[in-house]
Scaffold this motif. Structure first.
Motif, PDB file in Angstrom:
ATOM      1  N   HIS A  60      -5.036   7.885   2.197  1.00 14.73           N
ATOM      2  CA  HIS A  60      -3.789   7.371   2.783  1.00 14.73           C
ATOM      3  C   HIS A  60      -3.862   5.860   2.992  1.00 14.73           C
ATOM      4  O   HIS A  60      -2.858   5.147   2.777  1.00 14.73           O
ATOM      5  N   ALA A  61      -5.019   5.359   3.409  1.00 17.61           N
ATOM      6  CA  ALA A  61      -5.181   3.917   3.584  1.00 17.61           C
ATOM      7  C   ALA A  61      -5.031   3.192   2.254  1.00 17.61           C
ATOM      8  O   ALA A  61      -4.442   2.101   2.168  1.00 17.61           O
ATOM      9  N   LEU A  62      -5.598   3.797   1.176  1.00 25.47           N
ATOM     10  CA  LEU A  62      -5.461   3.227  -0.157  1.00 25.47           C
ATOM     11  C   LEU A  62      -3.982   3.127  -0.541  1.00 25.47           C
ATOM     12  O   LEU A  62      -3.514   2.086  -1.045  1.00 25.47           O
ATOM     13  N   ARG A  63      -3.251   4.209  -0.310  1.00 26.22           N
ATOM     14  CA  ARG A  63      -1.818   4.222  -0.675  1.00 26.22           C
ATOM     15  C   ARG A  63      -1.044   3.173   0.122  1.00 26.22           C
ATOM     16  O   ARG A  63      -0.217   2.448  -0.438  1.00 26.22           O
ATOM     17  N   GLU A  64      -1.299   3.068   1.439  1.00 25.95           N
ATOM     18  CA  GLU A  64      -0.577   2.116   2.278  1.00 25.95           C
ATOM     19  C   GLU A  64      -0.862   0.682   1.856  1.00 25.95           C
ATOM     20  O   GLU A  64       0.037  -0.161   1.816  1.00 25.95           O
ATOM     21  N   SER A  65      -2.123   0.389   1.526  1.00 21.43           N
ATOM     22  CA  SER A  65      -2.501  -0.981   1.129  1.00 21.43           C
ATOM     23  C   SER A  65      -1.790  -1.390  -0.155  1.00 21.43           C
ATOM     24  O   SER A  65      -1.233  -2.498  -0.278  1.00 21.43           O
ATOM     25  N   VAL A  66      -1.815  -0.478  -1.137  1.00 21.43           N
ATOM     26  CA  VAL A  66      -1.184  -0.794  -2.426  1.00 21.43           C
ATOM     27  C   VAL A  66       0.332  -0.901  -2.267  1.00 21.43           C
ATOM     28  O   VAL A  66       0.979  -1.798  -2.824  1.00 21.43           O
ATOM     29  N   SER A  67       0.929   0.008  -1.484  1.00 19.07           N
ATOM     30  CA  SER A  67       2.371  -0.029  -1.270  1.00 19.07           C
ATOM     31  C   SER A  67       2.799  -1.330  -0.592  1.00 19.07           C
ATOM     32  O   SER A  67       3.794  -1.946  -0.975  1.00 19.07           O
ATOM     33  N   GLN A  68       2.036  -1.756   0.417  1.00 18.50           N
ATOM     34  CA  GLN A  68       2.362  -3.000   1.112  1.00 18.50           C
ATOM     35  C   GLN A  68       2.234  -4.195   0.188  1.00 18.50           C
ATOM     36  O   GLN A  68       3.079  -5.102   0.195  1.00 18.50           O
ATOM     37  N   ALA A  69       1.182  -4.203  -0.655  1.00 18.91           N
ATOM     38  CA  ALA A  69       0.977  -5.320  -1.587  1.00 18.91           C
ATOM     39  C   ALA A  69       2.112  -5.400  -2.601  1.00 18.91           C
ATOM     40  O   ALA A  69       2.599  -6.489  -2.941  1.00 18.91           O
ATOM     41  N   LEU A  70       2.560  -4.220  -3.097  1.00 16.27           N
ATOM     42  CA  LEU A  70       3.671  -4.211  -4.051  1.00 16.27           C
ATOM     43  C   LEU A  70       4.950  -4.741  -3.400  1.00 16.27           C
ATOM     44  O   LEU A  70       5.708  -5.502  -4.014  1.00 16.27           O
TER      45      LEU A  70
END
Length: 372
Positions: A60-70
């Motif tokens: 979930h942390a991986l998904r949140e980090s990538v989503s925020q960066a996008l």
């Protein structure tokens, strides 16, 4: 699986994206329905509770980090694109804005207002009546009984007999003269001895006729004065004062000719002198002058004794005068129109040309300063 390395690689790819298209492609590749990170989320369902507890937060942390960066990359690229557009495109704020379409005041409405203004200065009130009228008010009370040949002067729109009220045929009024009868009857009810009356009755009337100068529906204004000691001199002065104020000319000259109307006796036709200017008739001056002529303008006369009686007044005590003129005709003469049918066509181009802006409606410059 090294989730930290996967995150760093994804963030690096997002940072290298050069345009919005590349950012969107990465979003689909990583977080779309078939994306690699979305696939990791789907594996959580097949893990044991212990594995899910240990790996779930990392995925979930991986998904949140990538989503925020996008999201941040997209915002930055959109802002940069807007700034570039603003730098190359300019707007001249000194140019006038496009004018919005506006309605106009119809010439008939304008003339109605002018008539009310003039006659208010002369002490007249505005009276109204029904447009669907009965036979008695429209004809009989005005000295036009059923057998009277004058009924042939009006091409009347009658309603079916089943719409008759108390034995009276119903019709579309052929003139605004019924308002005279209704006003007199109301005055007698208010004051049994009668009372002086000064009214104009503007409104729509109906006759079965249609050509360049006639339409099935048109507008009339009638005037009525009932008082003691009234004579033709009062009528002539009123008409001269009215026409001079309306056409805003002091050189209006009238000619009175004997005529016949069943509701007045004596009856007179009123002509006005005119001159031909630029191919058009312009009121002013005597019709007997060289290059001039006389134009029939309106009908009038002293109210017939029978009409005064029908209105509830004693004709031995009260006298009066009446006159009637087409409002559309007045508008045509004053504002230079040549076809009455255009008044009712609803052509926006005609209305824009002959109509009056609500912010620029003409007013009568002189008015009427003297009361009769």
């Amino acid at each position: 699986m090294d989730y930290a390395a996967t995150r760093d690689e994804a963030l690096a790819r997002v940072a290298d994206a050069q345009d919005l298209g590349a950012v969107e492609a990465l979003r689909v590749e990583l977080l779309g329905k078939s994306g690699s990170i979305s696939g990791l989320l789907k594996t959580l369902g097949g893990m044991s509770p212990e594995e899910r507890q240990a790996l779930g937060p990392q995925i979930h942390a991986l998904r949140e980090s990538v989503s925020q960066a996008l999201g941040e990359a997209k915002d930055q690229l959109e802002s940069a694109a807007l700034q570039a557009q603003l730098a190359h495109e300019t707007v001249d704020l000194s140019l006038p804005a496009c004018e919005a379409l506006r309605g106009t005041v119809h010439p008939v409405s304008q003339v109605m207002d002018e008539l009310a203004e003039i006659f208010a200065d002369l002490g007249f009130a505005v009276a109204t009546g029904p447009e669907i009228e009965d036979d008695w008010h429209n004809f009989t009370a005005l000295n036009i009984p059923e057998s009277h040949p004058a009924r042939a002067m009006h091409d009347t729109f009658y309603f079916p007999d089943q719409m008759a009220q108390v034995g009276q045929k119903m019709l579309l009024r052929t003139h605004t003269s019924p308002v005279q009868i209704r006003t007199m009857l109301d005055a007698v009810k208010t004051n049994p001895g009668g009372a002086p009356i000064r009214i104009i009755a503007p409104g729509r009337v109906y006759r079965s006729d249609s050509d360049a100068t006639h339409t099935p529906m048109f507008h009339q204004v009638e005037g009525l004065v009932i008082d003691k000691g009234i004579h033709l001199g009062h009528l002539k002065w009123t008409l001269e004062t009215f026409l001079k104020a309306f056409f805003e000319r002091e050189d209006i000259v009238l000619r009175l000719r004997p005529s016949y109307f069943p509701f007045t006796e004596p009856s007179i036709e009123v002509d006005a002198g005119f001159a031909i200017i630029n191919g058009k008739r312009v009121l002013g001056g005597s019709g007997d002058a060289p290059g001039h002529g006389w134009m029939e303008l309106l009908g009038s006369g002293m109210v017939n004794r029978k009409v005064i009686e029908a209105g509830g007044f004693d004709p031995d005590e009260w006298q009066g005068f009446a006159f009637g003129v087409g409002v559309d005709r007045l508008a045509m003469l004053k504002y230079g129109m040549d076809d009455l049918r255009a008044f009712f066509d609803g052509d926006v181009r005609w209305l824009q040309h002959y109509g009056f802006s609500a912010h620029d409606v003409p007013t009568l410059s002189g008015g009427v300063g003297v009361r009769p």
